[in-house]
Write an enzyme that holds these catalytic residues in place. Structure first.
Site, PDB file in Angstrom:
ATOM      1  N   ALA A 149      -3.121   8.501   4.136  1.00 24.52           N
ATOM      2  CA  ALA A 149      -2.044   8.175   3.206  1.00 24.52           C
ATOM      3  C   ALA A 149      -0.733   8.885   3.569  1.00 24.52           C
ATOM      4  O   ALA A 149       0.341   8.283   3.516  1.00 24.52           O
ATOM      5  CB  ALA A 149      -2.475   8.538   1.789  1.00 24.52           C
ATOM      6  N   GLY A 165       0.853  -1.194   0.000  1.00 24.71           N
ATOM      7  CA  GLY A 165       0.000   0.000   0.000  1.00 24.71           C
ATOM      8  C   GLY A 165       0.885   1.239   0.000  1.00 24.71           C
ATOM      9  O   GLY A 165       2.052   1.200  -0.399  1.00 24.71           O
ATOM     10  N   GLU A 170     -17.475  11.928   0.506  1.00 23.11           N
ATOM     11  CA  GLU A 170     -17.148  11.968  -0.924  1.00 23.11           C
ATOM     12  C   GLU A 170     -18.071  11.039  -1.708  1.00 23.11           C
ATOM     13  O   GLU A 170     -18.519  11.373  -2.810  1.00 23.11           O
ATOM     14  CB  GLU A 170     -15.672  11.615  -1.129  1.00 23.11           C
ATOM     15  CG  GLU A 170     -14.788  12.710  -0.539  1.00 23.11           C
ATOM     16  CD  GLU A 170     -13.285  12.544  -0.738  1.00 23.11           C
ATOM     17  OE1 GLU A 170     -12.565  13.507  -0.463  1.00 23.11           O
ATOM     18  OE2 GLU A 170     -12.846  11.470  -1.158  1.00 23.11           O
ATOM     19  N   ASP A 187      -1.309   2.327   8.273  1.00 20.88           N
ATOM     20  CA  ASP A 187      -2.540   2.240   9.067  1.00 20.88           C
ATOM     21  C   ASP A 187      -2.445   1.230  10.213  1.00 20.88           C
ATOM     22  O   ASP A 187      -3.120   1.363  11.230  1.00 20.88           O
ATOM     23  CB  ASP A 187      -3.713   1.813   8.168  1.00 20.88           C
ATOM     24  CG  ASP A 187      -4.290   2.970   7.382  1.00 20.88           C
ATOM     25  OD1 ASP A 187      -3.726   4.082   7.468  1.00 20.88           O
ATOM     26  OD2 ASP A 187      -5.310   2.773   6.683  1.00 20.88           O
ATOM     27  N   VAL A 195       0.110 -13.529   3.122  1.00 12.98           N
ATOM     28  CA  VAL A 195       0.869 -13.994   4.294  1.00 12.98           C
ATOM     29  C   VAL A 195      -0.134 -14.358   5.389  1.00 12.98           C
ATOM     30  O   VAL A 195      -0.999 -13.565   5.752  1.00 12.98           O
ATOM     31  CB  VAL A 195       1.863 -12.915   4.777  1.00 12.98           C
ATOM     32  CG1 VAL A 195       2.653 -13.423   5.974  1.00 12.98           C
ATOM     33  CG2 VAL A 195       2.804 -12.533   3.637  1.00 12.98           C
TER      34      VAL A 195
HETATM   35  C1  LIG Z   1     -12.460   4.696   0.629  1.00 16.44           C
HETATM   36  C2  LIG Z   1     -11.213   5.296   1.240  1.00 16.44           C
HETATM   37  C3  LIG Z   1     -10.901   6.624   1.014  1.00 16.44           C
HETATM   38  C4  LIG Z   1      -9.759   7.178   1.563  1.00 16.44           C
HETATM   39  N1  LIG Z   1      -9.472   8.478   1.304  1.00 16.44           N
HETATM   40  C5  LIG Z   1      -8.339   9.017   1.790  1.00 16.44           C
HETATM   41  C6  LIG Z   1      -7.977  10.358   1.470  1.00 16.44           C
HETATM   42  O1  LIG Z   1      -8.695  11.051   0.762  1.00 16.44           O
HETATM   43  N2  LIG Z   1      -6.804  10.852   1.980  1.00 16.44           N
HETATM   44  C7  LIG Z   1      -5.979  10.080   2.759  1.00 16.44           C
HETATM   45  O2  LIG Z   1      -4.921  10.548   3.173  1.00 16.44           O
HETATM   46  N3  LIG Z   1      -6.302   8.823   3.094  1.00 16.44           N
HETATM   47  C8  LIG Z   1      -7.447   8.262   2.618  1.00 16.44           C
HETATM   48  N4  LIG Z   1      -7.767   6.975   2.936  1.00 16.44           N
HETATM   49  C9  LIG Z   1      -6.883   6.226   3.853  1.00 16.44           C
HETATM   50  C10 LIG Z   1      -5.665   5.700   3.117  1.00 16.44           C
HETATM   51  O3  LIG Z   1      -6.052   5.022   1.939  1.00 16.44           O
HETATM   52  C11 LIG Z   1      -4.914   4.768   4.055  1.00 16.44           C
HETATM   53  O4  LIG Z   1      -4.505   5.520   5.170  1.00 16.44           O
HETATM   54  C12 LIG Z   1      -3.703   4.152   3.371  1.00 16.44           C
HETATM   55  O5  LIG Z   1      -4.103   3.346   2.288  1.00 16.44           O
HETATM   56  C13 LIG Z   1      -2.898   3.312   4.367  1.00 16.44           C
HETATM   57  O6  LIG Z   1      -1.789   2.789   3.694  1.00 16.44           O
HETATM   58  P1  LIG Z   1      -1.162   1.401   4.154  1.00 16.44           P
HETATM   59  O7  LIG Z   1       0.025   1.202   3.303  1.00 16.44           O
HETATM   60  O8  LIG Z   1      -1.002   1.385   5.621  1.00 16.44           O
HETATM   61  O9  LIG Z   1      -2.274   0.302   3.838  1.00 16.44           O
HETATM   62  P2  LIG Z   1      -3.014  -0.054   2.485  1.00 16.44           P
HETATM   63  O10 LIG Z   1      -2.905   1.043   1.502  1.00 16.44           O
HETATM   64  O11 LIG Z   1      -4.372  -0.490   2.896  1.00 16.44           O
HETATM   65  O12 LIG Z   1      -2.189  -1.295   1.911  1.00 16.44           O
HETATM   66  C14 LIG Z   1      -2.168  -2.535   2.540  1.00 16.44           C
HETATM   67  C15 LIG Z   1      -1.656  -3.562   1.542  1.00 16.44           C
HETATM   68  O13 LIG Z   1      -1.424  -4.792   2.224  1.00 16.44           O
HETATM   69  C16 LIG Z   1      -1.892  -5.862   1.459  1.00 16.44           C
HETATM   70  N5  LIG Z   1      -2.165  -6.963   2.415  1.00 16.44           N
HETATM   71  C17 LIG Z   1      -2.969  -6.923   3.482  1.00 16.44           C
HETATM   72  N6  LIG Z   1      -2.913  -8.077   4.167  1.00 16.44           N
HETATM   73  C18 LIG Z   1      -2.048  -8.874   3.503  1.00 16.44           C
HETATM   74  C19 LIG Z   1      -1.564 -10.189   3.715  1.00 16.44           C
HETATM   75  N7  LIG Z   1      -1.939 -10.921   4.777  1.00 16.44           N
HETATM   76  N8  LIG Z   1      -0.702 -10.728   2.831  1.00 16.44           N
HETATM   77  C20 LIG Z   1      -0.300 -10.003   1.752  1.00 16.44           C
HETATM   78  N9  LIG Z   1      -0.714  -8.738   1.505  1.00 16.44           N
HETATM   79  C21 LIG Z   1      -1.572  -8.177   2.377  1.00 16.44           C
HETATM   80  C22 LIG Z   1      -3.107  -5.311   0.754  1.00 16.44           C
HETATM   81  O14 LIG Z   1      -3.412  -6.065  -0.413  1.00 16.44           O
HETATM   82  C23 LIG Z   1      -2.654  -3.888   0.429  1.00 16.44           C
HETATM   83  O15 LIG Z   1      -1.998  -3.825  -0.815  1.00 16.44           O
HETATM   84  C24 LIG Z   1      -8.912   6.381   2.385  1.00 16.44           C
HETATM   85  C25 LIG Z   1      -9.220   5.054   2.623  1.00 16.44           C
HETATM   86  C26 LIG Z   1     -10.360   4.509   2.049  1.00 16.44           C
HETATM   87  C27 LIG Z   1     -10.678   3.052   2.301  1.00 16.44           C
END
Ligand SMILES: Cc1cc2nc3c(=O)[nH]c(=O)nc-3n(C[C@H](O)[C@H](O)[C@H](O)COP(=O)(O)OP(=O)(O)OC[C@H]3O[C@@H](n4cnc5c(N)ncnc54)[C@H](O)[C@@H]3O)c2cc1C
Length: 448
Positions: A332, A28, A185, A315, A94
């Site tokens: 993000a 992510g 949104e 997150d 995983v």
């Molecule tokens: C609808 C929506 C709108 C949003 N709008 C905004 C916005 O406007 N502005 C903003 O700043 N934030 C926004 N966010 C929040 C933002 O998207 C998150 O804070 C961000 O994606 C977190 O990043 P991350 O890398 O922690 O997790 P994620 O982006 O969720 O990535 C996690 C990754 O881990 C992978 N994964 C999970 N479990 C496993 C496993 N067991 N094995 C292998 N792979 C796995 C998933 O496939 C994914 O690719 C929004 C979220 C949503 C759902």
């Protein structure tokens, strides 16, 4: 790299390397920022993800409402890491971490690590309401957005077929639960669909046939933003005829009727859940390090408490300190900054250099409510309207992975800016609700 010499203990083939192996689970925002920081370094970096693509979650609502096609907001990992000689991608989920042997167990095999980074993000949190979960749709995956799109288009088609007025009401009532940025949104985009697309595509309906409800448990929308942003958003949504129910929450949903805590019932077959998330990660992390929201507690360097070589970012991470008693916001920017920070820290650890604690720089918040309207809190500047929307559009466009994707999104937005037209509204795959819903009968009271 020598593929003939996969380590005997690994059942997923990876080339042998003299460099330390860092396994990242999740590509992510956080995981990819880390990859970008450690590319071309003397490290073997292995990215695991259950999908072969990165997802741009902030624009899921645009796919759900047919404004964008899904392939413009997801980007293949293999394209992202092309040319990065020290980075490998493996498509696998995983399932378990065996911390005693520094091994991860996936649905495709196992692999050892020298350092492990958890960047697995969150999933929907229905707070134990199984019935609501079984009948509603969340928005945490691109497939969810497509499900919402298909549910919406199918139900609008079915509404043209049914002769039962109450059934038609349920098919054309949309409930969005959660007044955070995702809910707001989504509500704005649906309201614009109703205003501009419905009269063209479904001339047999008055636009008043489609009712959009936004249900929020507390007394304001966008509670993490300023009061100005919150009240402006409420006004924008009301102007778009969204029925905003504040201090209200959903207590039951059987697939055809929503019941709220205050006893209101609304006939609806479309319920979109954006009211909460909880951390998701493989088993194996000691429960005493798991805190509120199913997040993993880290120290100031994002190291998971109790382990020397496991880190959490994005997150899923909860860096609890006096300044951040609930951890950093699940947005993000926090994920990206943590990914970049950890990249530097890992290099320092490997080179025996001291670490500085992670510091989050809040760059501000933006949310859009339909076309040409948005709210922005940037430091002490709080503003709303066209300029905020322009800023929102530029920030989001520049954040999308891949030049081609940015081009596609920009092109779609430009067309829609002048014409209000969205992409083709095709029902390509049949959406089936998770659980069969009851047929509406005239016995149900419609209290809109
Ligand atoms: C609808 C929506 C709108 C949003 N709008 C905004 C916005 O406007 N502005 C903003 O700043 N934030 C926004 N966010 C929040 C933002 O998207 C998150 O804070 C961000 O994606 C977190 O990043 P991350 O890398 O922690 O997790 P994620 O982006 O969720 O990535 C996690 C990754 O881990 C992978 N994964 C999970 N479990 C496993 C496993 N067991 N094995 C292998 N792979 C796995 C998933 O496939 C994914 O690719 C929004 C979220 C949503 C759902």
């Amino acid at each position: 790299m020598d593929y003939a010499n996969c380590k005997i203990t690994d059942t997923i083939c990876l080339p042998n390397s003299d460099f330390p192996r860092i396994v990242i689970i999740g590509g992510g925002f956080a995981g990819l920022a880390l990859v970008e920081k450690l590319k071309h370094k003397k490290i073997q970096l292995v990215l695991f993800d259950k999908n072969n693509f990165h997802q741009f979650q902030p624009l899921f609502y645009q796919v759900a409402t047919s404004a964008l096609e899904p392939d413009s907001i997801v980007f293949p990992f293999r394209k992202q890491i092309s040319g990065y000689k020290n980075v490998l991608f493996r498509l696998a989920e995983v399932e378990e971490i065996q911390t005693f042997s520094n091994t991860i167990i996936t649905n495709k095999g196992k692999v050892h690590y020298d350092y492990l980074v958890l960047a697995t993000g969150t999933t929907n949190n229905f707070f134990g309401m199984d019935k609501v979960e079984n009948h509603s749709l969340g928005m945490k995956d691109i497939r969810d957005s497509l499900n919402i799109r298909h549910m919406m288009l199918q139900n609008l088609e079915q509404a043209a077929i049914t002769c039962d007025d109450k059934e038609r009401d349920a098919l054309t009532n949309f409930i969005i639960v959660g007044g955070g940025p995702a809910g707001v949104e989504m509500a704005g985009a649906l309201a614009e669909f109703c205003k501009y697309i419905l009269p063209k595509d479904y001339p047999e309906y008055p636009s008043s046939i489609m009712n959009i409800y936004l249900i929020e448990a507390i007394d304001k929308l966008l509670s993490t933003m300023s009061n100005k942003a919150s009240s402006k958003t409420l006004k924008y949504l009301k102007d778009l005829n969204v029925k905003v129910l504040l201090n209200e929450s959903v207590s039951d949903f059987d697939g055809s009727k929503v019941t709220t805590k205050n006893g209101k019932t609304i006939l609806a077959k479309n319920l979109i859940w954006t009211a909460g998330v909880k951390g998701q990660f493989p088993k194996g992390i000691n429960e005493k390090h798991i805190v509120r929201g199913n997040r993993i507690k880290t120290d100031g360097n994002l190291k998971v408490e109790g382990y020397d070589n496991i880190f959490a970012i994005g997150d899923i991470a909860a860096l609890i300190s006096e300044a951040t008693p609930k951890g950093h916001p699940q947005v993000a920017q926090a994920a990206i900054q943590q990914g970049k920070y950890l990249g530097n820290s890992i290099l320092n650890i490997i080179n025996n250099k001291p670490l500085k604690p992670f510091k989050y720089k809040d760059k501000g918040s933006l949310a859009t409510v339909g076309k040409r309207k948005a709210v922005a809190d940037i430091g002490k500047f709080k503003f709303a309207g066209y300029f905020a929307w322009l800023l929102w559009s530029i920030v989001h466009l520049m954040s999308i992975s891949g030049f081609r994707n940015r081009l596609m999104v920009g092109f779609n937005w430009a067309i829609s800016y002048f014409t209000y037209e969205k992409s083709n509204r095709l029902i390509i795959r049949n959406f089936k609700p998770k659980t069969n819903t009851k047929k509406i009968t005239s016995k149900v009271n419609n209290q809109k």
